[in-house]
Motif scaffolding. Structure first.
Motif, PDB file in Angstrom:
ATOM      1  N   TYR A   1     -13.435  -5.038  10.293  1.00  0.00           N
ATOM      2  CA  TYR A   1     -12.198  -4.242  10.263  1.00  0.00           C
ATOM      3  C   TYR A   1     -11.525  -4.285  11.629  1.00  0.00           C
ATOM      4  O   TYR A   1     -10.321  -4.519  11.726  1.00  0.00           O
TER       5      TYR A   1
ATOM      6  N   PHE B   1      -6.064   9.821  10.410  1.00  0.00           N
ATOM      7  CA  PHE B   1      -5.134  10.573   9.562  1.00  0.00           C
ATOM      8  C   PHE B   1      -5.821  10.832   8.226  1.00  0.00           C
ATOM      9  O   PHE B   1      -6.643  10.012   7.785  1.00  0.00           O
TER      10      PHE B   1
ATOM     11  N   TRP C   1      -4.769   6.563  15.028  1.00  0.00           N
ATOM     12  CA  TRP C   1      -6.103   7.121  15.102  1.00  0.00           C
ATOM     13  C   TRP C   1      -6.342   7.778  13.747  1.00  0.00           C
ATOM     14  O   TRP C   1      -5.760   7.352  12.744  1.00  0.00           O
TER      15      TRP C   1
ATOM     16  N   GLY D   1       0.831  -1.194   0.000  1.00  0.00           N
ATOM     17  CA  GLY D   1       0.000   0.000   0.000  1.00  0.00           C
ATOM     18  C   GLY D   1       0.864   1.242   0.000  1.00  0.00           C
ATOM     19  O   GLY D   1       0.596   2.210   0.709  1.00  0.00           O
TER      20      GLY D   1
ATOM     21  N   ALA E   1      -0.979  -2.173   3.643  1.00  0.00           N
ATOM     22  CA  ALA E   1      -2.193  -2.210   2.809  1.00  0.00           C
ATOM     23  C   ALA E   1      -3.386  -2.650   3.648  1.00  0.00           C
ATOM     24  O   ALA E   1      -3.291  -3.578   4.450  1.00  0.00           O
TER      25      ALA E   1
END
Ligand SMILES: NC(=O)C1=CN([C@@H]2O[C@H](COP(=O)(O)OP(=O)(O)OC[C@H]3O[C@@H](n4cnc5c(N)ncnc54)[C@H](OP(=O)(O)O)[C@@H]3O)[C@@H](O)[C@H]2O)C=CC1
Ligand SMILES: C[C@H](O)[C@@H]1OC(=O)[C@H](O)[C@@H]1O
Length: 259
Positions: free
Chosen positions: A162, A195, A193, A19, A97
């Motif tokens: 998630y 971004f 947290w 990623g 990723a």
């Protein structure tokens, strides 16, 4: 002269970042180039990878190669890494990723489960395994860093699957650090947290949502991408050589929220 300042530079090291072309992964990739690391960058877009490679090689004296692949296609990635392992043996792996489909638990589907689980966890384990095997063969020390989330240690409103994957990455970190410490491989995680990235763009357009974030964050703001790159450089460098099995929350204080 007495000195206790460790080296934060990554010169002579090769880092693989999944990623790598957007968001947090891109910030880490460029910071690693600034620190002198050679790079193996992975994402799905050949064009994005080629453009990032050109940008980095114009700005920094480091080698950059890329693998255009979904991280769910492990064998595709590892077969390409096999072809470069003599010239670009991996010393540092960043399992970055990841994706999210923010369904409530009452509505989440098996298809969503499979997509989130495979993207966020499968490559983290099997690329870690690939890199660790190679490091062990070479008798080389290494660093493995997985990008978890505060959602791995506290409840968020952004999806149960998630959250499961992010908690799993922390437990994977602890277990791999236990097994691979004897090989000189440090395995740690970072728990961001919020971004500002493509993953969070829609959420952060909502003023009330941002206010909710600020209200739960002692530093009263979301993070800046350079503030996640710093801990990633630290965990990749000699400065963290006695740290393994840890999950560093980079969260403005959110996870210690008191009242
Ligand atoms: N931003 C935030 O506030 C937070 C992010 N995180 C975590 O940080 C990590 C990075 O997130 P962020 O930078 O925000 O996300 P972005 O969506 O901005 O970037 C994700 C990156 O991952 C790549 N990617 C996504 N899916 C795949 C796949 N299947 N195969 C290969 N590459 C893939 C994308 O490239 P491409 O699509 O071109 O393949 C892109 O480069 C994630 O693990 C996320 O969970 C954790 C907490 C907070
Ligand atoms: C902080 C969380 O990880 C945040 O929650 C989301 O839904 C985004 O996916 C971010 O990762």
């Amino acid at each position: 002269m007495e000195s206790y300042l460790p080296s934060f530079d990554l010169k002579g090291k090769t880092a693989l970042i999944t990623g790598a072309t957007k968001g947090i992964g891109r910030a880490i990739t460029i910071a690693y180039a600034e620190a002198g690391a050679n790079l193996v960058i992975v994402s799905r877009s050949e064009e994005d990878l080629s453009n990032l490679k050109t940008q980095i090689q114009n700005d920094y004296q480091v080698k950059v190669v890329y693998v255009a692949s979904s991280v769910t296609d492990i064998s595709n990635i590892t077969s390409k890494l096999d072809m470069m392992k003599e010239t670009m043996p991996i010393d540092i792996l960043v399992n970055n990723a990841g994706m999210n489909i923010r369904s409530e638990a009452l509505n989440v589907t098996e298809e969503e489960w499979s997509q989130i689980i495979d993207t966020n966890m499968k490559s983290a384990l099997f690329l870690s395994q690939y890199v660790a095997r190679n490091l062990k063969e070479r008798g080389a020390k290494g660093k493995i860093i997985s990008i978890s989330s505060v959602g791995g240690v506290t409840a968020l409103r952004t999806g149960v699957v998630y959250a499961m994957t992010k908690a799993a990455l922390i437990q994977m970190t602890k277990t791999l650090s236990l097994e691979w410490g004897k090989y000189g491989i440090n395995v740690n995680a970072i728990g961001p947290w919020y971004f500002p990235t493509a993953l969070t763009e829609e959420l952060l357009k909502n003023e009330q949502y941002v206010q909710d974030i600020v209200d739960r964050t002692p530093l009263e703001r979301i993070g800046k991408l350079e503030e996640i790159a710093g801990p990633a450089v630290f965990l990749a460098s000699d400065a963290s050589n006695y740290m393994t099995g840890q999950a560093l929350m980079v969260d403005g204080g959110m996870t210690i929220y008191g009242f």
